[in-house]
Design an enzyme around this catalytic site. Structure first.
Site, PDB file in Angstrom:
ATOM      1  N   HIS A   9       0.825  -1.200   0.000  1.00 50.58           N
ATOM      2  CA  HIS A   9       0.000   0.000   0.000  1.00 50.58           C
ATOM      3  C   HIS A   9       0.864   1.257   0.000  1.00 50.58           C
ATOM      4  O   HIS A   9       1.198   1.785   1.056  1.00 50.58           O
ATOM      5  CB  HIS A   9      -0.912  -0.003   1.235  1.00 50.58           C
ATOM      6  CG  HIS A   9      -1.844  -1.180   1.283  1.00 50.58           C
ATOM      7  ND1 HIS A   9      -1.424  -2.440   1.657  1.00 50.58           N
ATOM      8  CD2 HIS A   9      -3.161  -1.290   0.990  1.00 50.58           C
ATOM      9  CE1 HIS A   9      -2.455  -3.288   1.599  1.00 50.58           C
ATOM     10  NE2 HIS A   9      -3.517  -2.621   1.205  1.00 50.58           N
ATOM     11  N   HIS A  27      -3.999   3.210  -3.595  1.00 49.07           N
ATOM     12  CA  HIS A  27      -4.160   2.738  -2.220  1.00 49.07           C
ATOM     13  C   HIS A  27      -3.409   1.444  -1.954  1.00 49.07           C
ATOM     14  O   HIS A  27      -2.599   1.380  -1.030  1.00 49.07           O
ATOM     15  CB  HIS A  27      -5.649   2.541  -1.886  1.00 49.07           C
ATOM     16  CG  HIS A  27      -5.885   1.752  -0.645  1.00 49.07           C
ATOM     17  ND1 HIS A  27      -5.882   2.329   0.601  1.00 49.07           N
ATOM     18  CD2 HIS A  27      -6.100   0.421  -0.441  1.00 49.07           C
ATOM     19  CE1 HIS A  27      -6.090   1.392   1.519  1.00 49.07           C
ATOM     20  NE2 HIS A  27      -6.235   0.229   0.914  1.00 49.07           N
ATOM     21  N   GLU A  35     -18.078  -3.029  23.906  1.00 45.11           N
ATOM     22  CA  GLU A  35     -17.258  -4.223  24.137  1.00 45.11           C
ATOM     23  C   GLU A  35     -15.989  -4.225  23.287  1.00 45.11           C
ATOM     24  O   GLU A  35     -14.913  -4.621  23.754  1.00 45.11           O
ATOM     25  CB  GLU A  35     -18.066  -5.493  23.829  1.00 45.11           C
ATOM     26  CG  GLU A  35     -19.288  -5.707  24.708  1.00 45.11           C
ATOM     27  CD  GLU A  35     -20.509  -4.918  24.247  1.00 45.11           C
ATOM     28  OE1 GLU A  35     -20.445  -4.281  23.168  1.00 45.11           O
ATOM     29  OE2 GLU A  35     -21.527  -4.930  24.964  1.00 45.11           O
ATOM     30  N   HIS A  60     -28.916 -14.125  24.157  1.00 46.32           N
ATOM     31  CA  HIS A  60     -27.920 -13.913  25.202  1.00 46.32           C
ATOM     32  C   HIS A  60     -27.227 -15.198  25.646  1.00 46.32           C
ATOM     33  O   HIS A  60     -26.342 -15.149  26.491  1.00 46.32           O
ATOM     34  CB  HIS A  60     -28.568 -13.227  26.407  1.00 46.32           C
ATOM     35  CG  HIS A  60     -28.818 -11.763  26.182  1.00 46.32           C
ATOM     36  ND1 HIS A  60     -29.581 -11.301  25.132  1.00 46.32           N
ATOM     37  CD2 HIS A  60     -28.383 -10.658  26.846  1.00 46.32           C
ATOM     38  CE1 HIS A  60     -29.615  -9.969  25.172  1.00 46.32           C
ATOM     39  NE2 HIS A  60     -28.901  -9.556  26.194  1.00 46.32           N
TER      40      HIS A  60
END
Lengths: 669, 669
Positions: free
Chosen positions: A34, A266, A415, A477
């Site tokens: 890159h 890029h 988180e 959950h």
């Protein structure tokens, strides 16, 4: 070093161009990489390293150095160029020539622990910023503990649009603003280009306004104007409380006649002719991989200029007295205090004296109470589940906030930023971070757990509510596949302890594992205390062990983890009552068990048919049993109901174990 | 329904209190749950459902209904109360009484597909907003295709602080602002409380300013003032382009004398005496689970008021003509056009006519070219890796932007929001979303993949660069444990095709799997086309099959997936040359293979020793081979180097397969 101090005729632009051409040459040689980002951010890098960054290339590990994080890690050649130019011993020109090749110090993305001068592993976008937030937290905490004479450094970050789009980058920015981490300075490569083209395709927000909203100090400058960059960094350094974002308007692939400012630069080599044309634009005539002597000399001066500051710091450390010095050195080395083992044994003795039938999350709290007192390096926290994770204990009961630098971080419902910040804290050194969430939400921070494993840092993830045993909150959950999916990850301890003693032992292992992160999977529901031996042996250290041997030659071995170990014992009792000799193996850590010699593993597993029990996915258990038919566990998602109902409905019962064991003994496959 | 139209003496506050007491009662009965949020947001819910939401409780599936997403899914009793009160047939008072019990329609968190009226599964925070963004995308796309007469509805979201802290919520908000999804209206429960206490502990940013920066329309009102809420929603509805955020200043646990405004009311029952005291504050005298007749009557009127709009819509659908109607009905039913199978067969024939040795990501592009033309419901996209994932093909080569509603979404570097938005699109119906990123970044969106699996929706995740074979980008970008960790997930198709034909077959399976999401793991590097049969059988449908039988009775079976199938064939050639009969099994999908009858599985796997080959973690392969010693794969992380070097260095070679096969045949374990 001010502009006027530079060797005559060597300008900041020359320094920057050296980064550019090394990056171009390395990517050309590798035929991949890159180049665009190093070419765009070289001016900022030259200003930052040349005039601001506190470092000494001869001592990459100097604890009070400024930290530099390349959050847009694909631009790794920017960093490798800087390390080479400023004289990091390991970063020879040969390494640069071997960019992206087997065995080099110059992998595609920067890897912590692999290359001196790389402060954290980056590449997975957004996590560099979050790690830097952790570094800034560690710095402020240590500065509070040891004083600014010993700890007073900044954390600088380079990042791109991708890092700011990623959720983890946004969480981290929000947290940094909340905590007012004034010594965090982010230089944003605002080049308006992402892989798919113009950022306008997908990213049209007002980034500075967003950071203002987070409570940051923001500036926007021309990323190719060294003086403007310099002034902006100086301004950011005067900010006492707010973290700083400096948006640098840059041109990706700066100087490339036909590719500058486009996404084509890029992530692909320029190609020989474009590389040559670009160097002509820079007025660069030296050979490939060659840096003109005056420029290299100036860069080497940059790399050495921090030596004085480092020596002054060393003198201050010595002047601080033997006690402070030895504690500081212990902390930064990451070693444990002499009394550590004693404290673990004392805590274990206490549990043996007074057995407790509690949830393993509660057992974890008991272990933390015993250990955090002795280990001031332990910094606790939770992603808004403190009272569920039970991560807060008296010794860490002081908040890390905008105004104070205590030992407990309320990470908010973030988180991923929590986990990545913990990695940054661990990489910074001097602290051992632990942080909590529900095991099911390991999904939310999974790649940060992976980066911890890849880096080999001591991040300790406290993950409670570790099976369908959490009950009524239901399948969203209830972790099912999570243990299997974490066990599949290299260099990660995954612990699922069965009782108070095992939980303490697993905490001990997590704390003593300097180069391996740990996940502690802990229960919501209570379990009996199963262990009673006072021999001082950490049985969890071998990953699995015979918790109870059969009354005579084994007819069956029941292997279980965590809350299901008690169930396995129940089943073994029942089998023994039917004259079927049954052994119970507790297996809190597959990874540690795999590291044991074959003889030990064979002796634990035995030759009798084996049944495994775990209230999660059966996936992976065929490592230890013949087929998934021999696993008493989950085949699908859980459901919402009280835990006892779920165990019954999903057939994770003592009876099911007995039935299957008898079937196996009778020869059914 | 305006205030004045309500049954005499029944106010919005009465309607709201009905939600509150049902929520209180259900949580009390369950002895667990989250009363605080429903109590705080009941006024807003009463205004939204009573005066704005377009729905008809007698027809939960009416395609042009407004969508309501409860992003803070822990407040599920708010939704169940609304469904009961407005008269959804399945949501009897018995269901409400059985909140959080086995077999009920009222699990702890709302589950799509399980309970009529639940538009998407929520609980994992932030994903509700992101799903809603997907719904709004689907709505605008379908409206463009079918016209506003048939598709013209809004998407409303309730969310809390947690959803706004989560990275996925931030990514989604940024994306919604960028795409100017003007029909998305988010009502933010700005109650200043999270589980751990005051939001001041962890969340101090200026949320409205942040949303302004994203390009949203923002308002702030008193969340307990029905007229103010009403006015704000009306205002938001007039916004043509900007999505709307309405911050409702609310009191969590509104009305509870001793717990309102505290975190203690978030996630635990009030207890009998506090429940009674709270009802007294509301002036509520009815028995537990009883709704006074006038209030229930008014609520039922709310539930029925959309019937007219629905009938008008039905008339417009009929007036649109048979072709439009049948296409619209096909699309919303999620069924495929009659010519679908033919198109698949034609595409396969074309590949058989002209075999191609290309990367499977390229094979995926070829498959997409063949299928997207025929399936206008397919909406493509990528998280800024379009040119790597090869997800853009001519039929979808029209952008979905702020100004246009084409078939390709540039999600930006926002993997998690992409995946969750795809789930929202799939749940909305009428479209089949597919989106790309690197397999390693499945970590970033893992919980959205999980939610797709739990919901049973047809989201198709295109995950390229699927092993160490990606080469130089190195271990941060090389998936190792990812296939194992995805295979562990219930109700998820994980495909790793070996060549162009298998890739087409796997795409076919992904598209025809209405109730199971799919991950397609695709290679960066080229592979030969291996299949040649023209029998029209989709061999991947059985998960694994004998790609090449041994020349005589098998001495060994080599099982491989993806790019390693060609390697397995090479090794089999070598073994056969040594007179060792070797079969090769291609196993693109473990999950489908597990669903086959035992006889089929046994015939594929055979009785000879088995070797598995996959350039990723060995974890899990013991399901099919005796031990990990029989797996030619990865035991740790990868490294940065050209792919060929990596295969060589990590020992994933034809020679290694041959050597291990011979060792096994000679009886070594």
């Amino acid at each position: 070093m001010r502009e006027e101090e530079l060797t005559a005729a060597v300008s900041i632009r020359d320094l920057a161009n050296a980064i550019r051409v090394l990056s171009i040459d390395a990517v050309e040689a590798a035929k991949s990489g890159h180049p665009g980002m190093p070419m765009g951010m070289a001016d900022a890098a030259a200003v930052l390293f040349g005039r601001h960054l506190k470092f000494d290339s001869s001592e990459p590990g100097w604890p009070d150095r400024d930290r530099f994080v390349l959050s847009n890690g694909h631009g790794s050649m920017l960093l490798y160029s800087l390390l080479h130019l400023t004289g990091y011993e390991d970063m020879t020109i040969e390494q640069v020539r071997n960019f992206r090749q087997w065995g080099s110090k110059t992998p595609g993305h920067p890897e912590y622990g692999h290359t001196a001068g790389v402060e954290t592993t980056t590449g997975p976008l957004g996590q560099g910023i979050a790690s830097a937030v952790g570094m800034a937290i560690a710095e402020r905490r240590l500065s509070t503990e040891f004083g600014a004479a010993l700890v007073d450094h900044r954390t600088y970050v380079f990042c791109g649009d991708g890092c700011l789009m990623e959720g983890v980058g946004q969480e981290a920015a929000s947290l940094a603003g909340h905590l007012q981490l004034g010594k965090l300075i982010v230089l944003y490569d605002d080049n308006s280009i992402t892989i798919d083209g113009s950022t306008a395709i997908a990213f049209s927000e007002d980034v500075l306004a967003r950071f203002d909203a987070y409570g940051w100090h923001t500036q926007r400058v021309d990323g190719h104007d060294p003086d403007a960059i310099d002034a902006a960094i100086s301004q950011a350094k005067t900010e006492g409380s707010r973290p700083s974002l400096i948006a640098l308007k840059t041109i990706i692939g700066y100087g490339s006649p036909s590719r500058a400012g486009t996404s084509s630069v890029h992530g692909a080599p320029l190609g020989a002719s474009e590389a040559a044309a670009t160097k002509a634009v820079y007025g660069w005539t030296a050979d490939t991989f060659e840096i003109p002597a005056p420029i290299l000399k100036t860069w080497r001066e940059v790399g050495a200029k921090g030596a004085k500051a480092r020596k002054d710091w060393q003198a201050r450390l010595e002047a601080a007295g033997a006690d402070v010095r030895s504690e500081f050195e212990r902390r930064t080395a990451g070693s444990l205090p002499a009394r550590y083992e004693e404290a673990v044994n004392a805590a274990k003795a206490k549990l043996l004296d007074k057995p407790q039938s509690v949830a393993t999350r509660k057992a974890s709290q008991i272990a933390l109470e015993a250990l955090t007192e002795l280990l001031p390096e332990m910094i606790g926290g939770s992603a808004d589940l403190t009272h569920s994770n039970l991560t807060r204990v008296p010794a860490v009961d002081s908040d890390f906030t905008a105004a104070a630098s205590g030992r407990y971080v309320s990470y908010g419902v973030r988180e991923f930023a929590m986990a990545a910040a913990m990695n940054g804290m661990a990489a910074h050194g001097g602290v051992i971070p632990y942080g909590g969430t529900f095991l099911v939400f390991s999904d939310y921070c999974r790649n940060a757990i992976r980066v911890a494993a890849l880096m080999g840092v001591r991040s300790i993830f406290v993950m409670t509510h570790d099976s369908i045993g959490l009950g009524e909150d239901g399948p969203t959950h209830q972790p099912v596949e999570h243990l299997a999916s974490l066990r599949a990850m290299p260099n990660l301890h995954v612990f699922r302890p069965a009782d108070t003693i095992e939980t303490l032992e697993c905490w001990d292992l997590a704390i003593t594992s300097k180069n391996t992160p740990s996940v502690l999977a802990l229960s919501r529901q209570n379990v009996p205390q199963l262990r009673a031996q006072r021999d001082g042996i950490n049985r969890c250290a071998r990953g699995a062990y015979v918790l109870r041997e059969a009354s005579s030659e084994r007819a069956v071995t029941i292997i279980a983890t965590g809350t299901e170990v008690a169930l396995a014992i129940q089943a073994a009792d029942e089998l023994e009552a039917r004259n079927v000799p049954a052994a119970v193996v507790s297996m809190p850590s597959w990874d540690l068990f795999e590291q044991q010699p074959k003889d030990y593993r064979s002796s634990v597993l035995g030759n009798a048919p084996r049944i495994a029990v775990e209230a999660l996915s059966k996936f992976g258990w065929t490592r230890y049993v013949d087929s998934e038919d021999d696993v008493i566990g989950m085949s699908g998602f859980g459901a919402s109901a009280p835990a006892e109902t779920l165990y019954e409905q999903f057939g994770i019962t003592g009876d099911a174990i007995v039935t299957r064991a008898l079937a196996r003994i009778r020869g059914k496959q």
